[in-house]
Design an enzyme around this catalytic site. Sequence first.
Site, PDB file in Angstrom:
ATOM      1  N   LYS A 183      -8.191   3.214 -20.518  1.00  0.00           N
ATOM      2  CA  LYS A 183      -8.466   3.469 -21.927  1.00  0.00           C
ATOM      3  C   LYS A 183      -7.212   3.313 -22.787  1.00  0.00           C
ATOM      4  O   LYS A 183      -6.704   2.215 -22.936  1.00  0.00           O
ATOM      5  CB  LYS A 183      -9.097   4.851 -22.077  1.00  0.00           C
ATOM      6  CG  LYS A 183     -10.214   5.154 -21.066  1.00  0.00           C
ATOM      7  CD  LYS A 183     -11.331   4.130 -21.051  1.00  0.00           C
ATOM      8  CE  LYS A 183     -12.584   4.588 -20.333  1.00  0.00           C
ATOM      9  NZ  LYS A 183     -12.483   4.743 -18.878  1.00  0.00           N
TER      10      LYS A 183
ATOM     11  N   ASP B 126      -8.242  16.564 -17.804  1.00  0.00           N
ATOM     12  CA  ASP B 126      -8.414  15.154 -18.133  1.00  0.00           C
ATOM     13  C   ASP B 126      -7.911  14.959 -19.563  1.00  0.00           C
ATOM     14  O   ASP B 126      -8.486  15.480 -20.515  1.00  0.00           O
ATOM     15  CB  ASP B 126      -9.890  14.769 -18.013  1.00  0.00           C
ATOM     16  CG  ASP B 126     -10.115  13.269 -18.136  1.00  0.00           C
ATOM     17  OD1 ASP B 126      -9.373  12.619 -18.898  1.00  0.00           O
ATOM     18  OD2 ASP B 126     -11.047  12.750 -17.500  1.00  0.00           O
TER      19      ASP B 126
ATOM     20  N   ARG C 156       0.818  -1.205   0.000  1.00  0.00           N
ATOM     21  CA  ARG C 156       0.000   0.000   0.000  1.00  0.00           C
ATOM     22  C   ARG C 156       0.861   1.268   0.000  1.00  0.00           C
ATOM     23  O   ARG C 156       0.413   2.336  -0.377  1.00  0.00           O
ATOM     24  CB  ARG C 156      -0.967  -0.024   1.191  1.00  0.00           C
ATOM     25  CG  ARG C 156      -2.076   1.000   1.111  1.00  0.00           C
ATOM     26  CD  ARG C 156      -3.356   0.543   1.835  1.00  0.00           C
ATOM     27  NE  ARG C 156      -3.131  -0.108   3.094  1.00  0.00           N
ATOM     28  CZ  ARG C 156      -2.967   0.534   4.277  1.00  0.00           C
ATOM     29  NH1 ARG C 156      -2.983   1.845   4.321  1.00  0.00           N
ATOM     30  NH2 ARG C 156      -2.806  -0.157   5.377  1.00  0.00           N
TER      31      ARG C 156
ATOM     32  N   TYR D 202     -16.596  13.518 -18.315  1.00  0.00           N
ATOM     33  CA  TYR D 202     -17.050  12.135 -18.183  1.00  0.00           C
ATOM     34  C   TYR D 202     -18.187  12.088 -17.169  1.00  0.00           C
ATOM     35  O   TYR D 202     -18.145  12.757 -16.130  1.00  0.00           O
ATOM     36  CB  TYR D 202     -15.881  11.259 -17.756  1.00  0.00           C
ATOM     37  CG  TYR D 202     -16.262   9.878 -17.299  1.00  0.00           C
ATOM     38  CD1 TYR D 202     -17.033   9.038 -18.104  1.00  0.00           C
ATOM     39  CD2 TYR D 202     -15.850   9.402 -16.060  1.00  0.00           C
ATOM     40  CE1 TYR D 202     -17.383   7.768 -17.681  1.00  0.00           C
ATOM     41  CE2 TYR D 202     -16.188   8.129 -15.630  1.00  0.00           C
ATOM     42  CZ  TYR D 202     -16.966   7.327 -16.440  1.00  0.00           C
ATOM     43  OH  TYR D 202     -17.315   6.066 -16.016  1.00  0.00           O
TER      44      TYR D 202
END
Length: 403
Positions: free
Chosen positions: A234, A209, A90, A144
Amino acid sequence: MDSVVYDTQGALDAQDDLSGSGHVVAAPARALATEAVHAGREDLAALGLHAAPIDLSTTYPSYDSRGEAARIDAFAADGAEPEGPPVYARLGNPTVARFETALARLEGTESAVAFASGMAALSAVLLVRNAMGLRHVVAVRPLYGCSDHLLTAGLLGTEVTWVDPAGIADALRPDTGLVMVESPANPTLAELDLRAVAHACGTVPLLADNTFATPVLQRPAEHGARLVLHSATKYLGGHGDVMAGVVACDEEFARKLRQVRFATGGVLHPLAGYLLLRGLSTLPVRVRAASSNAAELARRLADDPRVARVHYPRIGGAMIAFEVHGDPHDVIARVRLITPAVSLGSVDSLIQHPASISHRIVPTADRRGAGVSDRLLRMSVGLEDVDDLWSDLDSALGFRGGE
């Protein structure tokens, strides 16, 4: 027919020309295509390796508990990556770190921090600013759909003011922590002048973005954006088999993001980090080839009487949006080669109806006000032969009036 189709040959021919903005960012030492193949892998030969290793460890042995405690304390204090061997997954993972290094090099930033998804990455950015008492966000639609929802619903305690680009400066408040834009935008492919937007932000960080454009077509940090967000699911992954998000930024902000990631647990799995690093190596080739297909399909759609309007950005890219005269749901039902599915950026072509899926969560009036009409279809163009793609679209669009 009202169509918007732009010639993008200049963009396709000049995608390696990423200089000249005047904004100080980390300039790559090598061409983008070379960085895509080699960044994050420079040490492999010395390790006697050719392919990057996958480190799946969740924890790591340490016989120096005092030293380990000191490193954990140092991370808690400033978020810098711990020196020496890893401590716990982590806190960081060597395979994921390779991807982060490579993406930062491609975007021209000091650092990058990877997360389990694009929404986890955006959430971390908002939490960093919220922790400083800067809960107000100024944003430009469209974004988005889930990004829009996260801001509008105030799920992380944020308050959003939606504006046109010209209204950004007037919307800023003392508690504004972020300005968020997406260019080209999802799903209309609307473009913004990022340099002008960054100027309007003043000292408030601009988050751009860059999922649709990728660093192959544009590097927002060169235009003044402090934060560059990707749904790495993507184009960065590129094969529809990995989910991830990443923020490219300066090291100061990266340290805060690492602390949030550690505390909230939105870590990227090492296998995903490996797939993303591998995906980056072909990113320039994939984006250029898919962009060439998309430009040709946009041209054919613009000449088709069954299509009311085509949206294709001046910057180029592999995304097309188009509005049909008929029922868009019929088009979705008729495709056979193109896959009717959400997401984008894979080697195969995908098509979806934003008003029904990706932007369904946005209130109807807001969705339509942002240009997302009920007749709009969004297509992510892949690497298939362009004539085969057109044959499928032609059949899916149905009967040509007058023929």
